[in-house]
Design an enzyme around this catalytic site. Structure first.
Site, PDB file in Angstrom:
ATOM      1  N   LYS A  10       0.824  -1.214   0.000  1.00 41.44           N
ATOM      2  CA  LYS A  10       0.000   0.000   0.000  1.00 41.44           C
ATOM      3  C   LYS A  10       0.866   1.276   0.000  1.00 41.44           C
ATOM      4  O   LYS A  10       2.062   1.227   0.311  1.00 41.44           O
ATOM      5  CB  LYS A  10      -0.942  -0.034   1.206  1.00 41.44           C
ATOM      6  CG  LYS A  10      -1.975  -1.172   1.146  1.00 41.44           C
ATOM      7  CD  LYS A  10      -2.992  -1.039   2.278  1.00 41.44           C
ATOM      8  CE  LYS A  10      -4.036  -2.135   2.233  1.00 41.44           C
ATOM      9  NZ  LYS A  10      -5.071  -1.959   3.291  1.00 41.44           N
ATOM     10  N   TYR A  50     -12.400  -1.809  -4.046  1.00 35.41           N
ATOM     11  CA  TYR A  50     -12.939  -2.038  -2.694  1.00 35.41           C
ATOM     12  C   TYR A  50     -14.465  -1.955  -2.655  1.00 35.41           C
ATOM     13  O   TYR A  50     -15.022  -1.626  -1.614  1.00 35.41           O
ATOM     14  CB  TYR A  50     -12.337  -1.029  -1.718  1.00 35.41           C
ATOM     15  CG  TYR A  50     -10.970  -1.423  -1.163  1.00 35.41           C
ATOM     16  CD1 TYR A  50     -10.814  -2.561  -0.362  1.00 35.41           C
ATOM     17  CD2 TYR A  50      -9.837  -0.644  -1.390  1.00 35.41           C
ATOM     18  CE1 TYR A  50      -9.576  -2.915   0.169  1.00 35.41           C
ATOM     19  CE2 TYR A  50      -8.591  -0.994  -0.857  1.00 35.41           C
ATOM     20  CZ  TYR A  50      -8.477  -2.135  -0.081  1.00 35.41           C
ATOM     21  OH  TYR A  50      -7.251  -2.478   0.471  1.00 35.41           O
ATOM     22  N   ASN A 113      -2.130   0.493   6.668  1.00 32.43           N
ATOM     23  CA  ASN A 113      -1.649  -0.779   7.223  1.00 32.43           C
ATOM     24  C   ASN A 113      -0.798  -1.608   6.265  1.00 32.43           C
ATOM     25  O   ASN A 113      -0.761  -2.837   6.354  1.00 32.43           O
ATOM     26  CB  ASN A 113      -2.813  -1.571   7.819  1.00 32.43           C
ATOM     27  CG  ASN A 113      -3.869  -1.935   6.790  1.00 32.43           C
ATOM     28  OD1 ASN A 113      -3.711  -1.647   5.615  1.00 32.43           O
ATOM     29  ND2 ASN A 113      -4.923  -2.573   7.247  1.00 32.43           N
ATOM     30  N   HIS A 116      -2.218  -5.339   1.536  1.00 34.95           N
ATOM     31  CA  HIS A 116      -3.526  -5.977   1.317  1.00 34.95           C
ATOM     32  C   HIS A 116      -3.318  -7.425   0.920  1.00 34.95           C
ATOM     33  O   HIS A 116      -2.346  -7.744   0.230  1.00 34.95           O
ATOM     34  CB  HIS A 116      -4.280  -5.265   0.179  1.00 34.95           C
ATOM     35  CG  HIS A 116      -5.420  -6.078  -0.375  1.00 34.95           C
ATOM     36  ND1 HIS A 116      -6.653  -6.108   0.229  1.00 34.95           N
ATOM     37  CD2 HIS A 116      -5.487  -6.929  -1.435  1.00 34.95           C
ATOM     38  CE1 HIS A 116      -7.441  -6.952  -0.455  1.00 34.95           C
ATOM     39  NE2 HIS A 116      -6.753  -7.445  -1.470  1.00 34.95           N
ATOM     40  N   GLU A 127      -9.786  -9.810  -7.784  1.00 34.81           N
ATOM     41  CA  GLU A 127      -8.717  -8.824  -7.555  1.00 34.81           C
ATOM     42  C   GLU A 127      -7.561  -9.003  -8.546  1.00 34.81           C
ATOM     43  O   GLU A 127      -6.999  -8.019  -9.035  1.00 34.81           O
ATOM     44  CB  GLU A 127      -8.243  -8.916  -6.101  1.00 34.81           C
ATOM     45  CG  GLU A 127      -9.335  -8.437  -5.143  1.00 34.81           C
ATOM     46  CD  GLU A 127      -9.023  -8.650  -3.667  1.00 34.81           C
ATOM     47  OE1 GLU A 127      -7.960  -9.217  -3.339  1.00 34.81           O
ATOM     48  OE2 GLU A 127      -9.853  -8.232  -2.837  1.00 34.81           O
TER      49      GLU A 127
HETATM   50  P1  ATP Z   1      -7.290  -5.682   3.212  1.00 41.30           P
HETATM   51  O1  ATP Z   1      -8.619  -5.945   2.558  1.00 41.30           O
HETATM   52  O2  ATP Z   1      -6.702  -4.327   2.826  1.00 41.30           O
HETATM   53  O3  ATP Z   1      -6.324  -6.808   3.026  1.00 41.30           O
HETATM   54  P2  ATP Z   1      -8.344  -6.549   5.723  1.00 41.30           P
HETATM   55  O4  ATP Z   1      -8.955  -7.651   4.926  1.00 41.30           O
HETATM   56  O5  ATP Z   1      -7.450  -6.908   6.873  1.00 41.30           O
HETATM   57  O6  ATP Z   1      -7.499  -5.578   4.780  1.00 41.30           O
HETATM   58  P3  ATP Z   1     -10.891  -5.224   5.592  1.00 41.30           P
HETATM   59  O7  ATP Z   1     -11.907  -5.402   6.639  1.00 41.30           O
HETATM   60  O8  ATP Z   1     -11.050  -5.918   4.285  1.00 41.30           O
HETATM   61  O9  ATP Z   1      -9.459  -5.571   6.242  1.00 41.30           O
HETATM   62  O10 ATP Z   1     -10.747  -3.652   5.354  1.00 41.30           O
HETATM   63  C1  ATP Z   1     -10.125  -3.169   4.171  1.00 41.30           C
HETATM   64  C2  ATP Z   1      -9.204  -2.039   4.539  1.00 41.30           C
HETATM   65  O11 ATP Z   1      -9.985  -0.955   4.984  1.00 41.30           O
HETATM   66  C3  ATP Z   1      -8.233  -2.310   5.694  1.00 41.30           C
HETATM   67  O12 ATP Z   1      -7.043  -2.921   5.295  1.00 41.30           O
HETATM   68  C4  ATP Z   1      -7.957  -0.917   6.207  1.00 41.30           C
HETATM   69  O13 ATP Z   1      -6.961  -0.274   5.424  1.00 41.30           O
HETATM   70  C5  ATP Z   1      -9.278  -0.223   5.981  1.00 41.30           C
HETATM   71  N1  ATP Z   1     -10.070  -0.229   7.221  1.00 41.30           N
HETATM   72  C6  ATP Z   1     -10.718  -1.266   7.777  1.00 41.30           C
HETATM   73  N2  ATP Z   1     -11.319  -0.905   8.920  1.00 41.30           N
HETATM   74  C7  ATP Z   1     -11.036   0.409   9.078  1.00 41.30           C
HETATM   75  C8  ATP Z   1     -11.371   1.383  10.054  1.00 41.30           C
HETATM   76  N3  ATP Z   1     -12.130   1.062  11.118  1.00 41.30           N
HETATM   77  N4  ATP Z   1     -10.904   2.640   9.889  1.00 41.30           N
HETATM   78  C9  ATP Z   1     -10.147   2.968   8.815  1.00 41.30           C
HETATM   79  N5  ATP Z   1      -9.790   2.104   7.855  1.00 41.30           N
HETATM   80  C10 ATP Z   1     -10.239   0.848   7.978  1.00 41.30           C
HETATM   81 MG    MG Z   2     -10.050  -7.333   3.141  1.00 38.99          MG
END
Ligand code: ATP
Ligand code: MG
Length: 138
Positions: A10, A50, A113, A116, A127
């Protein structure tokens, strides 16, 4: 049987110069890099990627962030790739991520974070197709 997953380094990790270190972790864990490129996506492209999160309160923040700078989308392959990459990444919120995980080492916050990873076979397929054409996948 070997499986493919999709990952993105990211914008936060690219900005901080962590892309190489994250790739090293991925290779050390036994993944083959099937394809990788540097890309910069628009807000609309981030929204498409997303789309499953469109109704979430953090959708605007997430798509602004993902379109804020260069990223490294990639396709990875190994046995049990989807689950193993999620384990290597650590929890979404780095404060809760296990020691030794990529998010523990490189991520600053739940929003920024570092990495992904696809969460299921169907999402991996969508994806991969979102970022790569068939001829780029060997
Ligand atoms: P990713 O899909 O990016 O691999 P993930 O599967 O661990 O991450 P998801 O629940 O799919 O988490 O959320 C997608 C992304 O949205 C997260 O990686 C994070 O960057 C962002 N995100 C999730 N929850 C929050 C939140 N409460 N506040 C801000 N950003 C968030
Ligand atoms: Mg995810």
């Amino acid at each position: 049987m070997s499986q493919r997953t999709f990952s993105i380094i990211k914008p936060d990790a690219v900005r901080k110069g962590h892309a190489g270190a994250i790739l090293a972790e991925i290779e050390k864990a036994g993944f083959r890099i099937v394809s990788i490129k540097k890309a910069s996506i628009s807000k609309a492209q981030a929204e498409g990627f997303y789309h499953v999160h469109a109704a979430r309160p953090f959708f605007g923040e997430l798509t602004d962030f993902m379109s804020s700078g260069p990223i490294f989308p990639m396709v990875l392959e190994k046995q049990n790739a989807i689950a193993d990459l999620r384990k290597l990444m650590g929890a979404t919120n780095p404060a809760q991520a296990e020691e030794g995980t990529i998010r523990k080492k490189f991520a600053a916050s739940i929003g920024e974070n570092a990495i992904h990873g696809s969460d299921a076979e169907e999402t991996a397929e969508f994806e991969i197709g979102y970022f790569f054409a068939g001829y780029e996948l060997k």
